[in-house]
Design an enzyme around this catalytic site. Structure first.
Site, mmCIF file in Angstrom:
data_model
loop_
_atom_site.group_PDB
_atom_site.id
_atom_site.type_symbol
_atom_site.label_atom_id
_atom_site.label_comp_id
_atom_site.label_asym_id
_atom_site.label_seq_id
_atom_site.Cartn_x
_atom_site.Cartn_y
_atom_site.Cartn_z
ATOM 1 N N ASP A 283 0.831 -1.200 0.000
ATOM 2 C CA ASP A 283 0.000 0.000 0.000
ATOM 3 C C ASP A 283 0.872 1.258 0.000
ATOM 4 O O ASP A 283 1.843 1.357 0.758
ATOM 5 C CB ASP A 283 -0.884 -0.024 1.263
ATOM 6 N N GLU A 325 1.307 -0.380 -5.042
ATOM 7 C CA GLU A 325 0.115 0.443 -5.287
ATOM 8 C C GLU A 325 0.541 1.909 -5.431
ATOM 9 O O GLU A 325 0.399 2.704 -4.512
ATOM 10 C CB GLU A 325 -0.890 0.274 -4.133
#
Ligand code: GLC
Length: 648
Positions: A283, A325
């Site tokens: 993330d 990401e």
């Protein structure tokens, strides 16, 4: 220069742990030695001047060895199977779905009983949105993690997760989960200790007694959630310090200039790997290195960290692929695959966020020129790495592609983006879309877009307006959007609910922990009674579900749809139509998409520009053959239609 000390260190650690380097563990040993120089180099680049760098480097070697030792036999076997498959991540046979476990079906136990649903659709990769412990109300959908190793009781337990993983593995369904690398919840043990004044843990974060350094940072750092969480620092009343909080005030940024933080998080990554994760979604990696005077995004050191993680994972848990990401400008996204000596040796996957946004651009304008203007950049992805392709996910849609792409298509960037935002927010006169603006920056007027695939394609308004023709168009748009992202190369990742035409869910407005964040409108709570309609012919749910299912099964049959850097865009003949050619050995596949509300015409010449002119095409979508006509004749495409044409 050869570094004998390094190999000695590795040998000592392996010997101490009784690793059988000449026998069972030989492959591991070989990988370790092969990657050791790179690991040492990358580590030294980041931490070479740190006073404890030698001691912490030994810890790094120990951490890698421990991960391998703890790796269950079944996963070691799976690592080998994946190696034998070649580059398994490039396959045309994987299709994913991203879902919130609680909103999809309640908890992990119940999810294990829903595997039939994914099998029915053809999905064989599940991305579980964060399930680790996170405070209710201050969780950012689970991206504010209070304990990286404990499943939140809302979802069940670690044992439930393991049971689910085993069951999925038995059914050949891959597992993808997140590591929230950039920050922790302010309720995480490290943050709690830091608040209590513990110096060791204060060094895990960016904490300052006055505003001097925060002000320096703020001069050049953009704001991520300017509406709900303006600024990049939060005052901690407990320890009387400013803490860096780039996202929400309750998400404390971890300080990776401290090598101890790196080791802690690497160990967490291995913990996840040994749970059986096949793809680890990292993330927000763009944010993991901070430096005053910069935007604190995409800094070179962030890439060094990712490369170091990749090298370590390759040694101990090689079957786990990494997805970065990074939802950033196209040129920057590309760097997450690695550059120079590390080309295709950083993240295995990135989201094709540029293509996703460009499809929304083309759908609103009916004009594919901006999409085409961007492809030169997108095609720079190196062989061996791949995309996650998607039309919608749990986040907003950002129009982050470059201004020059819009200008090259003949539009003014400011006016063009304004139109797109107003179109999807449903403000533009005649727009069928029903979304909302997300994170409007009052200073720059910048904004992103929230809304579900179906609502942005007009389904919500047309159902409400009792407009069957409008409904038909919306369904066509939904499948057009999915088809383009399914065949473009990379793993298609559906967002749960989109396969059954879920429109926006406004229940979030009644929940105080969610109402400030309109991304929740496109994160539906699944109604399994409504879902039964996927079986009932004629229903909207059935049309979308069966269409999506067919797209998945067509893609699985066509090896050419795998991602082998085998895509060429067709030269434009009609601004409403975008097409690409996929090739693999003798196989050739033309995928063409009409983004216009009008019938479009494509000269047959368009199919004759890539090697020997084909004679016949088989449309996998409409199950029919076409004979290639003369150059002054046309292939006719109804509004929002597409074709998946194999050269026969
Ligand atoms: C990622 C997630 C997003 C979250 C943010 C902060 O971008 O996708 O949902 O808000 O990271 O963790």
């Amino acid at each position: 220069m050869y570094n004998p000390r390094l190999h000695q260190l590795i040998n000592e650690v392996l010997h101490r742990n009784n690793i059988d380097i000449g026998g069972d563990d030989n492959l591991f040993y070989t990988r370790f030695v092969a990657n050791a120089t790179a690991i040492h180099f990358l580590y030294s680049e980041l931490y070479g001047t740190h006073p404890r760098h030698t001691e912490i480097f030994s810890q790094l070697i120990d951490t890698i060895a421990a991960a391998y030792i703890k790796r269950p036999l079944a996963l070691k076997q799976k690592d080998q199977d994946k190696e034998l498959m070649g580059n398994w991540i490039l396959s045309n046979e994987i299709t994913g779905m991203s879902l919130y476990v609680d909103r999809f079906c309640g908890d992990l136990g119940r999810l294990a009983k829903k595997l039939w649903y994914f099998k029915k659709l053809g999905v064989n990769l599940l991305h579980l949105m964060p399930v680790m412990e996170s405070p209710e109300g201050e969780s950012d959908g689970g991206y504010a993690v209070a304990d990286f190793r404990k499943v939140d009781k809302r979802f069940g337990s670690l044992a439930d997760l393991q049971k689910l993983q085993e069951k999925m593995s038995g059914e050949n369904i891959y597992l993808m989960m997140d590591i929230v690398l950039n920050h922790t919840s302010h309720h995480h043990e490290w943050a709690v200790k830091a608040k209590e004044g513990n110096k060791k843990y204060q060094d895990y974060f960016y904490m300052y007694g006055d505003r001097n350094i925060p002000d320096e940072f703020d001069k050049t750092m953009p704001e991520i959630f300017p509406e709900s969480s303006p600024g990049n620092f939060t005052w901690s009343t407990e320890c009387k310090k400013w803490v860096m909080t780039i996202f929400h005030h309750y998400q404390w940024d971890l300080n990776y200039s401290n090598p101890v933080v790196f080791i802690e998080m690497l160990d967490t990554i291995f913990f996840y790997a040994n749970l059986g994760i096949d793809i680890l979604r990292i993330d927000a990696p763009a944010f993991i290195w901070k430096q005053p005077g910069t935007t604190c995004q995409n800094l070179p050191q962030a890439h060094v960290i990712l490369r170091l993680i990749k090298q370590c994972v390759q040694v101990a848990t090689p079957g786990m692929a990494l997805l970065g990401e990074a939802i950033v400008a196209p040129k920057e996204i590309m760097k997450y695959f690695g550059t120079g000596l590390y080309t295709a040796k950083e993240c295995d996957f990135a989201y094709n966020a540029t293509q996703m946004a460009l499809q929304w651009d083309a759908l609103a304008t009916g004009d594919t020129r901006v999409m085409l203007a961007a492809q030169h950049e997108i095609l720079q992805k190196p062989y061996g790495a791949s995309w996650i392709t998607y039309t919608r996910g749990h986040d907003d849609i950002g129009l982050g592609y470059d201004d020059y792409m819009i200008r090259n298509a003949g539009f003014d960037p400011y006016e063009h983006r304004k139109f797109l935002k107003e179109y999807y927010a449903g403000i533009h006169p005649g727009s069928p879309a029903k979304g909302a603006l997300f994170s409007v920056n009052p200073k720059t007027q910048d904004a992103r877009i929230s809304g579900s695939l179906a609502s942005l394609c007009g389904l919500e308004k047309t159902i409400l307006g009792n407009d069957p023709e409008g409904v038909d168009i919306s369904v066509k748009k939904i499948l057009l959007m999915q088809a383009q992202s399914f065949f473009i190369g990379g793993i298609p990742m559906l967002f749960y609910g989109d396969e059954a035409g879920y429109t926006n869910d406004y229940s979030y407005l009644d929940e105080p922990g969610k109402s400030y964040d309109n991304r929740w409108m496109h994160r539906p709570v699944i109604d399994w009674v409504k879902n039964e309609k996927i079986e009932m012919e004629g229903t909207i749910e059935h049309r979308i579900f069966s269409g999506t299912k067919r797209l998945i099964s067509i893609r699985k049959k066509l090896g050419v749809a795998g991602d082998f850097k085998n895509l060429t865009w067709m030269s434009p003949h009609n601004i409403h139509v975008a097409g690409y050619l996929r090739t693999l050995d003798e196989q050739k596949l033309y995928c063409i998409f009409n983004f216009s509300a009008q019938t479009s015409f494509l000269t047959w010449a368009a199919f004759k520009q890539h090697g020997p002119s084909p004679e016949r095409l088989y449309d996998h979508w409409d199950s029919r053959f076409y004979t290639i006509g003369f150059d002054h004749e046309y292939f006719i495409m109804p509004p929002y239609s597409f074709n998946i044409l194999e050269v026969k």
